[in-house]
Design a protein around this motif. Structure first.
Motif, PDB file in Angstrom:
ATOM      1  N   ASN A 121       6.667 -78.334  95.977  1.00 60.66           N
ATOM      2  CA  ASN A 121       7.735 -78.508  94.734  1.00 60.66           C
ATOM      3  C   ASN A 121       7.536 -77.375  93.667  1.00 60.66           C
ATOM      4  O   ASN A 121       7.792 -77.827  92.329  1.00 60.66           O
ATOM      5  N   TYR A 122       6.981 -76.355  93.857  1.00 59.03           N
ATOM      6  CA  TYR A 122       6.866 -75.441  93.016  1.00 59.03           C
ATOM      7  C   TYR A 122       8.444 -74.779  92.715  1.00 59.03           C
ATOM      8  O   TYR A 122       8.555 -73.905  91.750  1.00 59.03           O
ATOM      9  N   ASP A 123       9.381 -75.231  93.497  1.00 59.51           N
ATOM     10  CA  ASP A 123      10.705 -74.774  93.075  1.00 59.51           C
ATOM     11  C   ASP A 123      11.394 -75.881  92.089  1.00 59.51           C
ATOM     12  O   ASP A 123      12.384 -75.771  91.985  1.00 59.51           O
ATOM     13  N   GLN A 124      10.729 -76.693  91.522  1.00 58.58           N
ATOM     14  CA  GLN A 124      11.291 -77.588  90.732  1.00 58.58           C
ATOM     15  C   GLN A 124      11.103 -77.369  89.194  1.00 58.58           C
ATOM     16  O   GLN A 124      10.121 -76.383  89.017  1.00 58.58           O
ATOM     17  N   VAL A 125      11.792 -77.892  88.153  1.00 53.84           N
ATOM     18  CA  VAL A 125      11.561 -77.725  86.971  1.00 53.84           C
ATOM     19  C   VAL A 125      10.585 -79.139  86.318  1.00 53.84           C
ATOM     20  O   VAL A 125      10.940 -80.139  86.548  1.00 53.84           O
ATOM     21  N   PHE A 126       9.446 -78.633  85.891  1.00 52.61           N
ATOM     22  CA  PHE A 126       8.460 -79.514  85.586  1.00 52.61           C
ATOM     23  C   PHE A 126       8.538 -79.711  84.058  1.00 52.61           C
ATOM     24  O   PHE A 126       8.559 -78.555  83.336  1.00 52.61           O
ATOM     25  N   VAL A 127       8.320 -80.931  83.378  1.00 51.57           N
ATOM     26  CA  VAL A 127       8.535 -81.077  82.038  1.00 51.57           C
ATOM     27  C   VAL A 127       7.430 -80.148  81.332  1.00 51.57           C
ATOM     28  O   VAL A 127       7.716 -79.436  80.280  1.00 51.57           O
ATOM     29  N   ARG A 128       6.286 -80.492  81.695  1.00 51.44           N
ATOM     30  CA  ARG A 128       4.892 -80.022  81.144  1.00 51.44           C
ATOM     31  C   ARG A 128       5.085 -78.385  81.290  1.00 51.44           C
ATOM     32  O   ARG A 128       4.637 -77.453  80.374  1.00 51.44           O
ATOM     33  N   ASP A 129       5.410 -77.802  82.622  1.00 50.07           N
ATOM     34  CA  ASP A 129       5.521 -76.286  82.805  1.00 50.07           C
ATOM     35  C   ASP A 129       6.544 -75.891  81.855  1.00 50.07           C
ATOM     36  O   ASP A 129       6.329 -74.486  81.504  1.00 50.07           O
ATOM     37  N   PHE A 130       7.655 -76.654  81.794  1.00 50.53           N
ATOM     38  CA  PHE A 130       8.715 -75.845  81.059  1.00 50.53           C
ATOM     39  C   PHE A 130       8.434 -75.563  79.424  1.00 50.53           C
ATOM     40  O   PHE A 130       8.836 -74.868  78.772  1.00 50.53           O
TER      41      PHE A 130
END
Length: 552
Positions: A121-130
């Protein structure tokens, strides 16, 4: 500044074709440049509780909209040196991670590691990561992507959320989302994950808090209150807060959480009342206070928030705080005390204090421990929770200084060769088997179990600036610059000193890149701190020292 990826742009933004959600009225409103007077953040909670009917008209003058970071006059005057060559590389990598939905940037994916065998799932936009990506764009005068992200995740919040046959709370924010492009039909669709696909199937408690914190950062950075004042954003905040402020069987003001509900998203023994969630909860509550309208619905929440903040700050400062004196008091605790006069209120058994704590806690310094619940104190150090405690002013000025004293005193343990240990110490042997369930990814001194995470550099830097210790941040940034680029921006490092690239670490991890940029811009223009830090409430009740109340 050419070659660095930095630019100055206007903050006017539009999102086209937002499906099933008419937000056009949000986007037509002009930016509002507000006269900065006395801070709402700086007003005491006691004052708020008296004047709950007053509207939100003022913001503190700690941050000036439109300043771009590395090339501002203030920055040049304060730090007369050229940007590090890594800055341009980092900006290029950050821009390559951007995700577009119907032609508009809506976030950054977790990692752009083309060498990885499995994307997972590293190709997703994570809320905390963003969040660090968003802060980098805001500090660089590019708020459009942040506004789009806030609106898109707000839309996703309204989706029906189910795990098996159970329906999740209406206010739950997604952990992540993925944009799917159909080149044949020329359409874009979004898939969101609210925990039903996550490891362990745990909903992300921190996502909602980060969303509120980021909404305030956007408002502070741009001076545009029109977004936060829309009915949609007001409702989004209230839905998140409803999940946290609901009444139940709790006897504590802290939030009860499952393991794996935050940045540490695997089984690591943080179930209960983890410091990371409590600090983010506190910061989100204070951030929401600056943005909620004082209408019928908002006014009710403001009153509940004020009461909760009083209780939460007292609880955390009293029972989660550990320094040399408090450790000595716990060491001498009596047990099996009954009635309201009990000193050992949680019935903690002194023999349960791990040996390492006595060597770790210096005579000068302290920190908020990982967890406190009946008969249990988790004495581990968790970096994110302590840094957020400083930024949100959950920590008193004295406690904030003590946390920085601890970091300096235990530099070789918490920073060493790569900032910063996410937790300390690592779980080993029987503890590792029992607490993590023999998790092969969280082996000792790796990943969440004592791994070193470059993304935490921005939080450390912000905490250093807020406490007047920029030299600590500079030292940490210098360490990062010696390795990060050469190692292709890893997700985390392994080993007791953070010497080795993590066993399963992704390369070109976006928040490692963004965290570095934010740290650089914060250090070179400290005025940026205004968008992510809150000043102490002068009227907050001081912590009562329990050390004077025990008897032999």
């Amino acid at each position: 500044m050419e070659g660095t990826g930095l630019r100055n742009v206007s903050s006017h933004c539009s999102i086209s074709e937002m499906d099933d959600f008419d937000l056009s009225k949000l986007l037509d409103k002009p930016r509002i440049n507000i006269e900065r007077q006395r801070s709402f953040d700086e007003r005491s909670l006691s004052e708020l509780s008296i004047g709950l009917s007053r509207g939100l008209d003022n913001y503190e003058n700690a941050y000036s909209p439109g300043r771009s970071g590395l090339d501002t006059p203030a920055s040049s005057a304060r730090n007369s040196f050229e940007p590090h060559p890594m800055v341009a590389e980092a900006w290029d990598a950050l821009r390559r991670s951007m995700v577009h939905f119907r032609g508009q940037p809506v976030g950054t994916i977790a990692a752009v590691d083309h060498a990885a065998e499995e994307v997972l799932n590293y190709d997703q936009v994570f809320v905390r990561d963003f969040v660090p990506s968003a802060l980098a764009f805001l500090m660089n005068g590019e708020p459009d992507i942040v506004k789009n992200f806030l609106l898109k995740t707000l839309q996703l919040q309204g989706w029906e959320k189910r795990v098996d046959r159970f329906k999740l709370g209406e206010g739950v924010m997604p952990a992540s989302f993925k944009v799917l492009h159909d080149p044949v039909r020329k359409t874009d669709t979004i898939m969101a994950d609210f925990g039903e696909s996550a490891i362990g199937r745990v909903a992300p408690v921190d996502s909602g808090f980060w969303w509120i914190i980021l909404l305030r950062a956007y408002t502070k950075s741009t001076g545009d209150v029109s977004l936060s004042e829309t009915p949609e954003c007001q409702r989004g905040m209230r839905l998140i807060l409803s999940l946290c402020l609901s009444e139940g069987f709790d006897t504590f003001p802290t939030l009860l959480c499952a393991d794996g509900c935050s940045m540490i998203d695997r089984r690591m023994g943080i179930y209960g009342y983890p410091i990371e969630i409590q600090a983010l909860f506190f910061m989100a509550l204070r951030s929401a206070l600056t943005m909620l309208k004082h209408d019928t619905e908002g006014g009710e929440f403001v009153e509940r928030i004020v009461k909760r903040l009083h209780a939460l700050s007292y609880h955390m400062r009293s029972y989660f705080w550990l320094d040399f004196q408090q450790l000595n008091d716990i060491y001498r605790y009596k047990t099996e005390e009954y009635s309201h006069t009990a000193v050992n209120k949680f019935n903690v058994i002194p023999d349960s204090i791990p040996d390492w704590v006595f060597e770790f806690v210096p005579k000068r310094g302290g920190y908020f421990i990982g967890n406190v619940s009946p008969a249990r104190m988790d004495f581990r150090w968790f970096a994110l929770g302590n840094c957020i405690a400083i930024l949100s002013s959950l920590a008193t000025p004295e406690q904030a200084s003590a946390i920085m004293d601890l970091i300096e005193a235990r530099w070789d343990e918490l920073v060493a060769e790569m900032p910063l240990k996410i937790s300390y110490p690592a779980l080993e042997n029987h503890d590792w088997r029992h607490i993590t369930g023999c998790d092969p990814k969280n082996i000792r001194w790796s990943y969440h179990n004592g791994g070193s995470w470059p993304v935490l550099l921005w939080l450390l830097t912000a905490a250093c600036i807020k406490t007047g210790r920029p030299q600590i941040a500079r030292r940490a940034i210098d360490l990062s610059e010696s390795r990060l680029s050469k190692d292709s921006w890893p997700e985390y490092y392994d080993g007791t000193v953070g010497r080795y690239i993590g066993k399963q670490a992704r390369k070109y991890q976006t928040w490692s890149i963004a965290g570095y940029l934010v740290a650089k811009m914060l250090l070179e223009d400290p005025s940026h701190l205004g968008m992510i830090a809150l000043e102490e409430d002068k009227q907050m009740k001081p912590v009562i020292k329990r050390s004077a109340s025990w008897t032999c």
